[in-house]
Structures are given as C-alpha cells and as structure tokens.
Write a protein that holds these residues in place. Sequence first.
Motif, PDB file in Angstrom:
ATOM      1  N   SER A  40      66.904 -30.722 -15.406  1.00  0.00           N
ATOM      2  CA  SER A  40      65.779 -30.647 -16.339  1.00  0.00           C
ATOM      3  C   SER A  40      66.270 -30.612 -17.776  1.00  0.00           C
ATOM      4  CB  SER A  40      64.923 -29.409 -16.051  1.00  0.00           C
ATOM      5  OG  SER A  40      65.690 -28.228 -16.229  1.00  0.00           O
ATOM      6  N   GLY A  41      65.375 -30.978 -18.703  1.00  0.00           N
ATOM      7  CA  GLY A  41      65.706 -30.953 -20.116  1.00  0.00           C
ATOM      8  C   GLY A  41      65.172 -32.167 -20.827  1.00  0.00           C
ATOM      9  N   THR A  42      65.759 -32.467 -21.983  1.00  0.00           N
ATOM     10  CA  THR A  42      65.353 -33.633 -22.768  1.00  0.00           C
ATOM     11  C   THR A  42      66.586 -34.417 -23.182  1.00  0.00           C
ATOM     12  OG1 THR A  42      65.378 -32.350 -24.822  1.00  0.00           O
ATOM     13  CG2 THR A  42      63.268 -32.528 -23.658  1.00  0.00           C
ATOM     14  N   LYS A 195      74.324 -25.523 -18.737  1.00  0.00           N
ATOM     15  CA  LYS A 195      73.509 -26.046 -19.833  1.00  0.00           C
ATOM     16  C   LYS A 195      74.389 -26.991 -20.634  1.00  0.00           C
ATOM     17  CE  LYS A 195      70.497 -24.765 -23.690  1.00  0.00           C
ATOM     18  NZ  LYS A 195      69.913 -23.647 -24.476  1.00  0.00           N
ATOM     19  N   THR A 203      69.328 -31.535 -24.475  1.00  0.00           N
ATOM     20  CA  THR A 203      70.081 -30.676 -23.557  1.00  0.00           C
ATOM     21  C   THR A 203      69.580 -30.920 -22.140  1.00  0.00           C
ATOM     22  OG1 THR A 203      68.531 -28.827 -23.799  1.00  0.00           O
ATOM     23  CG2 THR A 203      70.437 -28.852 -25.271  1.00  0.00           C
ATOM     24  N   LEU A 204      70.484 -30.752 -21.191  1.00  0.00           N
ATOM     25  CA  LEU A 204      70.140 -30.821 -19.781  1.00  0.00           C
ATOM     26  C   LEU A 204      70.636 -29.554 -19.096  1.00  0.00           C
ATOM     27  CD1 LEU A 204      71.042 -34.530 -18.894  1.00  0.00           C
ATOM     28  CD2 LEU A 204      68.747 -33.555 -19.192  1.00  0.00           C
ATOM     29  N   GLU A 205      69.889 -29.105 -18.096  1.00  0.00           N
ATOM     30  CA  GLU A 205      70.280 -27.913 -17.353  1.00  0.00           C
ATOM     31  C   GLU A 205      70.216 -28.188 -15.861  1.00  0.00           C
ATOM     32  OE1 GLU A 205      68.619 -24.155 -18.582  1.00  0.00           O
ATOM     33  OE2 GLU A 205      67.996 -25.002 -20.511  1.00  0.00           O
TER      34      GLU A 205
END
Length: 221
Positions: A40-42, A195, A203-205
């Motif tokens: 998840s993230g942007t 992260k 960021t992506l997690e």
Amino acid sequence: MRKLGVKAAAAAVILASPAAAEMEYSFYIGSQSAPHSVLSGTIDGTAGTAIDSTVAWEGRSTAPPPYYGMRGVYWRESGWGYGLEFTHAKAYASDADRASLGFDSLEFTDGHNIITANIHRRWKNQWWNGRLTPFVTAGVGVAMPHVDIQHGGGAHTFGYQLTGPAARLGAGVSMAITDRMSAFTEYQFTYSDNKIDLDSGGTLETSLITNALNFGISYSF
C-alpha cells in the motif's frame, strides 16, 4: 596449607571459566520463499497514484545473487547463546502482479537483508550417540533491503534503505563432524515491517515474511 588449597582451587576455576564458553561462526545457504503480502501507499506523493493490493512474492533462492546467511554465537556452558545474524533473503513480485500494477520493477533482491541480535538455546549431544544437537533461535533487529522499484517508466528507486523492524525464529539440528566443525540444517522464519521511500516522492509499505530451509557449516573455538 588450607589457604594454599583454597587459592589453588580458585585459580583452577578462573582458568577453567574461559574454556566453558565457546564462540561459533556459521554460514548457510538454502531454499527460501516469500508468501504474498499487502502493498500500500502512493507512487508520486500524497496526491499521486495510490497502491493498495495483495502481491505474490517469489524467493528464487538460487538466482543471482543467491540466498545465504551467516551468524556468530557466543555459547555459554548453560546451553544459552547470544549473537548476531545476517540473512540475505530475496523477494521478487510475481510477473503477473508487477505488470497488473504498472511496475517495471518491484523487488528486494540484493537482497531483502535481515540483521538481528539473537538469543539461542541448544541441548548438546542429545541424539545419535551424542553427535546430534538440537537448537532453537529467536532474534529482533532491522530490515535493510536493496530496493529496486520503478513504476510506469518513472523515477527508479534503486539502493539500500533502512525500512523498519524485523524478527526471526528458527529451529534445527547440528551434527558434529570434528571437535570444531559441524554441519546443520534448520527451518527459519523472518518477519519485517517495511516502509520504502520512493525517488518519485511517494512511499510504499508492506510486511514481508520469509520461510527458509537452511543447510550450513559451523566452526567453533
């Protein structure tokens, strides 16, 4: 004479104490997998492309650079040990999931590095005429993967990052080869909460798990 005897006994204990401890170094390779996880993230910051999807990961243990690990353990006579461990694990997004999410690359392959401080317990010389020693391991530390992520031909995030906490659990058995060398096999589980900062500004997690069957050699002194 009594004082002399007490002094001699004390000296014997002092001289014997270092011999009761043992330093052991181990190196292993093996077969490692990485189950699916939610990513998840942007991609481009808070107003950018949002990602929220389950990704299937692959370990590809023997593909260059291969999966491997090493550790050092300071064993006490009690059977407890303390040390540090480094594992060069890997996680490739499956080709289907990578393509469906628009990534040109989505992997942690040089590698998904796990570094932990461990506590160990062994039961020395228990089986097969005293040649086999079962053991267990637990540790906590950090994940420092080599991130290789690019989305839609944009900025390519490529390099090592300290991405979050990590932990490991393991259990196995070692077999004495000589007084100083032994071979071992073990199952090992690692978990990391990651992260990732992207060069595009996002960021992506994801939480990554690895399962591994390891085979290695140890040297002690």
